[in-house]
Design an enzyme around this catalytic site. Sequence first.
Site, PDB file in Angstrom:
ATOM      1  N   PRO A  25       0.316  -1.374   0.093  1.00  0.00           N
ATOM      2  CA  PRO A  25       0.190   0.379  -0.344  1.00  0.00           C
ATOM      3  C   PRO A  25       0.969   1.345  -0.076  1.00  0.00           C
ATOM      4  O   PRO A  25       1.248   1.443   0.445  1.00  0.00           O
ATOM      5  CB  PRO A  25      -1.050  -0.031   1.625  1.00  0.00           C
ATOM      6  CG  PRO A  25      -0.225  -1.341   2.083  1.00  0.00           C
ATOM      7  CD  PRO A  25       1.066  -2.417   1.718  1.00  0.00           C
ATOM      8  N   LEU A  26       0.235   2.056  -1.333  1.00  0.00           N
ATOM      9  CA  LEU A  26       1.301   3.519  -0.860  1.00  0.00           C
ATOM     10  C   LEU A  26       0.522   4.320  -1.424  1.00  0.00           C
ATOM     11  O   LEU A  26      -0.405   4.508  -2.644  1.00  0.00           O
ATOM     12  CB  LEU A  26       2.279   2.967  -2.318  1.00  0.00           C
ATOM     13  CG  LEU A  26       3.276   2.371  -2.151  1.00  0.00           C
ATOM     14  CD1 LEU A  26       3.828   1.439  -4.323  1.00  0.00           C
ATOM     15  CD2 LEU A  26       4.328   2.311  -1.372  1.00  0.00           C
ATOM     16  N   THR A  27       1.039   5.542  -0.137  1.00  0.00           N
ATOM     17  CA  THR A  27      -0.316   6.664  -0.398  1.00  0.00           C
ATOM     18  C   THR A  27       0.360   7.224  -1.297  1.00  0.00           C
ATOM     19  O   THR A  27       1.377   7.440  -1.561  1.00  0.00           O
ATOM     20  CB  THR A  27      -0.437   7.261   0.751  1.00  0.00           C
ATOM     21  OG1 THR A  27      -1.098   6.957   2.044  1.00  0.00           O
ATOM     22  CG2 THR A  27      -1.123   9.112   0.177  1.00  0.00           C
ATOM     23  N   ALA A  58      -3.992   3.324   1.158  1.00  0.00           N
ATOM     24  CA  ALA A  58      -4.749   3.561   1.814  1.00  0.00           C
ATOM     25  C   ALA A  58      -5.544   4.196   2.083  1.00  0.00           C
ATOM     26  O   ALA A  58      -5.733   5.711   1.500  1.00  0.00           O
ATOM     27  CB  ALA A  58      -4.077   4.030   3.581  1.00  0.00           C
ATOM     28  N   HIS A 176      -5.717  -2.253   8.018  1.00  0.00           N
ATOM     29  CA  HIS A 176      -4.830  -0.883   8.161  1.00  0.00           C
ATOM     30  C   HIS A 176      -4.784  -0.872   9.397  1.00  0.00           C
ATOM     31  O   HIS A 176      -5.418  -0.004  10.423  1.00  0.00           O
ATOM     32  CB  HIS A 176      -5.132   0.071   7.423  1.00  0.00           C
ATOM     33  CG  HIS A 176      -3.541   0.589   7.885  1.00  0.00           C
ATOM     34  ND1 HIS A 176      -2.463   1.048   8.580  1.00  0.00           N
ATOM     35  CD2 HIS A 176      -2.828   2.413   6.518  1.00  0.00           C
ATOM     36  CE1 HIS A 176      -1.137   1.510   7.893  1.00  0.00           C
ATOM     37  NE2 HIS A 176      -1.832   2.153   7.603  1.00  0.00           N
ATOM     38  N   TYR A 181      -1.935   4.822  12.777  1.00  0.00           N
ATOM     39  CA  TYR A 181      -3.567   4.817  12.806  1.00  0.00           C
ATOM     40  C   TYR A 181      -4.712   5.039  13.544  1.00  0.00           C
ATOM     41  O   TYR A 181      -3.955   4.708  14.363  1.00  0.00           O
ATOM     42  CB  TYR A 181      -3.813   5.018  10.821  1.00  0.00           C
ATOM     43  CG  TYR A 181      -2.921   5.193  10.409  1.00  0.00           C
ATOM     44  CD1 TYR A 181      -2.449   7.246   9.784  1.00  0.00           C
ATOM     45  CD2 TYR A 181      -1.280   5.067   9.433  1.00  0.00           C
ATOM     46  CE1 TYR A 181      -1.637   8.238   8.809  1.00  0.00           C
ATOM     47  CE2 TYR A 181      -1.079   5.966   8.896  1.00  0.00           C
ATOM     48  CZ  TYR A 181      -0.926   7.065   8.885  1.00  0.00           C
ATOM     49  OH  TYR A 181       0.318   7.994   7.808  1.00  0.00           O
ATOM     50  N   ARG A 228      -2.691  -5.502   8.914  1.00  0.00           N
ATOM     51  CA  ARG A 228      -1.425  -5.203   8.834  1.00  0.00           C
ATOM     52  C   ARG A 228      -0.949  -4.402   9.839  1.00  0.00           C
ATOM     53  O   ARG A 228      -1.757  -3.681  10.713  1.00  0.00           O
ATOM     54  CB  ARG A 228      -1.053  -3.905   7.768  1.00  0.00           C
ATOM     55  CG  ARG A 228       0.589  -3.139   7.754  1.00  0.00           C
ATOM     56  CD  ARG A 228       0.315  -2.565   6.090  1.00  0.00           C
ATOM     57  NE  ARG A 228       2.115  -3.361   5.699  1.00  0.00           N
ATOM     58  CZ  ARG A 228       2.340  -1.957   5.615  1.00  0.00           C
ATOM     59  NH1 ARG A 228       2.284  -0.810   5.203  1.00  0.00           N
ATOM     60  NH2 ARG A 228       3.790  -1.931   4.594  1.00  0.00           N
ATOM     61  N   GLY A 318       7.711  -1.633  -1.499  1.00  0.00           N
ATOM     62  CA  GLY A 318       6.460  -0.187  -1.417  1.00  0.00           C
ATOM     63  C   GLY A 318       7.692   0.290  -2.949  1.00  0.00           C
ATOM     64  O   GLY A 318       6.651   0.540  -3.785  1.00  0.00           O
TER      65      GLY A 318
END
Length: 360
Positions: A25-27, A58, A176, A181, A228, A318
């Site tokens: 997952p990569l913002t 995310a 997540h 978070y 995760r 990533g």
Amino acid sequence: MPTIDLFTPLQLGPHVLHNRLVMAPLTRNRAGRDGVPTGMMVEYYRQRAGAGLVITEATCIAPEGVGYPLTPGIWNGAQVGGWAPVTQAVHAAGGRIFCQLWHVGRISHPSLQPGGALPVAPSAVRPEGEAMTYEGLQPYVTPRALETAELPAVVEAYRVAAKNALAAGFDGVEVHAANGYLLDAFLRDGSNRRSDAYGGAVKHRARLLMEVLEAVCGVWGAARVGVRLSPLNPFNDMRDSDPEGTFSRVVGLLNRYALAYLHVTEMGRDAPGAAGPAFDPRKLKAIWKGVYMTNHGYDKARANAALAAGEADLVAFGVLYLANPDLAERFRRDAPLNTPDPATFYGGDERGYTDYPFLA
Ligand code: PHB
């Protein structure tokens, strides 16, 4: 038995993965301001469908879960409509894609919150650092501690988001619970000072995560739900007095559900002690009874060594996936890799997003 490597297929719940490369997952901050995925996101994910599994960036489960500009959501129909062409494109290219379900918790800012409200968190503990807002960097504020009576609505928001992900055509979801978070902030005692049933002993701090997993598994079935964790990541001002004890117990609790996989990022391993007393996160693999995905700085050689040694079943990449849409093919041919451009990681247009070259 032949040696397991990145090109050994894997049965993941109902899905056969063609290889063991996972796009982490990569913002990337290229959604609309309304959280609707854009056309360039369709192309970006389509290009990377050669991964055994793609995990989306995310994706916010609710307006209160937003903490950065231009991140996608999955709480309404327009957002589902924006994700549907993404999942169709990945499927048409022969890939599989899970949606990462995200609530940022205290890692937000009133300017990103509905009605300018305070971000919510397990406890009113302000993280050090600055929020990325539409008006630039602004110091984090002291969040509002969620009332016990509000938590069922948080769980319900995850359930609705999970249903929306199903409607958008995803193959599964990843909850997540990492990187500071909301769910991670409940897990670790640096950010959770609660005295109700959601604070104190690890089994209490893990209660919200378990309730979220119950809800999400109720929609998807556990075999299509991953989770995760980031036991050692100090990012977002996170720490725990005993990361090994905390996360060993969390993983023990997760064994209750026959989840698709456990995804552990080893981030923070290189800065031992910053998030609490260091330990070898690979110890968690020995506790976990299912498919184990590792992440953080792996290259082909290290990934194959970890797979062959049974230290992991899947490896998430990533920055390498960001810069190499055909990473699996490059690994297969031992081809050179593109150089990532950090200036275009977060936000912008197609440049540094969908224009990294494929092998000739
Ligand atoms: C980020 O936007 O910097 C970010 C988002 C999600 C993560 C980690 C970092 O899990």
